[in-house]
Write an enzyme that holds these catalytic residues in place. Structure first.
Site, PDB file in Angstrom:
ATOM      1  N   SER A 169       0.877  -1.212  -0.023  1.00 13.86           N
ATOM      2  CA  SER A 169      -0.032  -0.072  -0.100  1.00 13.86           C
ATOM      3  C   SER A 169       0.776   1.294   0.084  1.00 13.86           C
ATOM      4  O   SER A 169       1.562   1.533  -0.771  1.00 13.86           O
ATOM      5  CB  SER A 169      -0.889   0.019   1.141  1.00 13.86           C
ATOM      6  OG  SER A 169      -2.053   1.119   0.933  1.00 13.86           O
ATOM      7  N   ASP A 266      -9.554  -3.322  -5.890  1.00 16.02           N
ATOM      8  CA  ASP A 266      -8.516  -2.532  -5.163  1.00 16.02           C
ATOM      9  C   ASP A 266      -8.654  -1.196  -6.214  1.00 16.02           C
ATOM     10  O   ASP A 266      -8.403  -1.063  -7.145  1.00 16.02           O
ATOM     11  CB  ASP A 266      -7.140  -3.014  -5.078  1.00 16.02           C
ATOM     12  CG  ASP A 266      -6.323  -2.186  -4.271  1.00 16.02           C
ATOM     13  OD1 ASP A 266      -6.430  -1.113  -4.045  1.00 16.02           O
ATOM     14  OD2 ASP A 266      -5.613  -3.019  -3.580  1.00 16.02           O
ATOM     15  N   HIS A 296      -8.511  -4.435  -1.527  1.00 13.86           N
ATOM     16  CA  HIS A 296      -7.292  -3.929  -0.810  1.00 13.86           C
ATOM     17  C   HIS A 296      -7.206  -4.560   0.342  1.00 13.86           C
ATOM     18  O   HIS A 296      -7.875  -4.451   1.236  1.00 13.86           O
ATOM     19  CB  HIS A 296      -7.417  -2.267  -0.678  1.00 13.86           C
ATOM     20  CG  HIS A 296      -6.112  -1.521  -0.166  1.00 13.86           C
ATOM     21  ND1 HIS A 296      -5.236  -1.434  -1.182  1.00 13.86           N
ATOM     22  CD2 HIS A 296      -5.705  -1.085   1.011  1.00 13.86           C
ATOM     23  CE1 HIS A 296      -3.883  -1.065  -0.562  1.00 13.86           C
ATOM     24  NE2 HIS A 296      -4.546  -0.762   0.732  1.00 13.86           N
TER      25      HIS A 296
END
Length: 325
Positions: A169, A266, A296
């Site tokens: 991320s 995502d 995600h």
């Protein structure tokens, strides 16, 4: 005339294993107008997530590296398997958290299991967070830690030519930015970059970045808040460094081989695919995985799902090949 992008209904596209977990996630929105409040609520959620037990065969040690000019020293946590051979590879890990939250402790389980399974030295960096410390502080903290790891290779018993970088991320975005800086500054060679659903592009103009609004996941509102915190309100501005937002780099040649993985649900999927393609066009060897039905961080939220097990096995196999082949 702009066309409104339809919102993606994540729940309707999940398999039964993922849906059962997804439906238990809190639907209450974090208050992204108050980063401190959002940080606290995110920390509570992360505390409830599955954390694997730390392998008994892996020891940990916290060290401090000289920080960037004008900055404090940078804490690094080393994960060392008992059977680590001399001149072993090393993996430099950067935790996620939208640039505004997260810490080394949150990925102890991941880092120690990687060290154990691959028999390598893993180093995780504690970088300063935005908005208190906007760009370039977080990136430069991560870069300073990498330089220390490379310079300390002999002392640590690792092979300086086999150091990989990775992150998830925001950590994936920072890893990509640090890889660019390492290429340009020539102080810390990298052999590989593992970019796990990386947060890469501050402009938030892709289709997927506009379609993920569900409050149960990292969504558009959160992403814009995170970028504005990191860039001191200048997300999407004209003068943003590629070290902050790697897709703004026009020359990606010379980067280390990359592995990019992301879920099809995502909000980062479009920018991640575009960055993988851009690296490939620049001659960088790239392996890209887009997992249908993954959102995600779903491989961490639902780690026992078959899809998550396959995701994690693929990721570790790629890292093993890069460091031991």
């Amino acid at each position: 005339m702009s066309t409104r992008v339809p919102t993606i209904d994540i729940a309707s596209r999940l398999d039964a294993e993922h849906r059962a977990v997804f439906e238990t996630l809190p639907r209450k929105r974090h208050d992204w107008s108050d980063i401190s409040s959002a940080r606290a609520s995110l920390a509570k959620f992360i505390e409830k997530m599955h954390q694997p037990a730390l392998p008994a065969s892996v020891s940990t040690e916290d060290r401090y590296a000289p920080g960037p000019a004008g900055g404090p020293d940078v804490m690094l946590r080393l994960y060392r398997p008992a059977s680590l051979p001399r001149s072993a590879p090393a993996f430099y890990w950067i935790h996620g958290g939208g640039m505004v939250t997260g810490d080394v402790d949150s990925t102890d389980g991941y880092c120690s299991s990687i060290a154990d399974e691959l028999n390598i030295l893993v180093t995780s960096v504690e970088y300063r967070l935005a908005p208190e410390h906007p760009f370039p502080a977080p990136m430069e903290d991560c870069y300073a830690g990498l330089v220390w790891l490379s310079a300390s290779a002999d002392e640590l018993g690792v092979d300086r030519s086999r150091i990989a970088i990775g992150g998830a991320s925001a950590g994936g975005g920072l890893a990509a930015g640090v890889a660019l800086a390492a290429r340009d500054r020539g102080e810390a060679p990298l052999c590989f970059q593992l970019l796990v659903y990386p947060m890469l592009d501050d402009r938030n103009i892709t289709r997927s970045s506009q379609a993920i609004l569900d409050p149960r996941v990292w969504n558009r509102e959160a992403n814009i808040a995170g970028w504005n915190a990191y860039l001191a309100g200048n997300a999407g501005g004209d003068d943003v460094s590629p070290y902050a937002s790697p897709p703004r780099e026009t020359d990606l040649a010379g980067l280390p081989p990359a592995y990019v993985n992301v879920g099809a649900l995502d909000l980062f999927v479009d920018e991640d695919v575009a960055y993988a393609r851009a690296m490939s066009h620049a001659g960088v060897p790239v392996e890209l995985h887009v997992y249908p039905g993954a959102y995600h961080a779903s491989q961490a939220v639902a780690p026992n799902a078959e899809l998550s097990r396959r995701w994690n096995a693929d990721e570790r196999a790629a890292l093993r090949r890069a460091l031991w082949s």
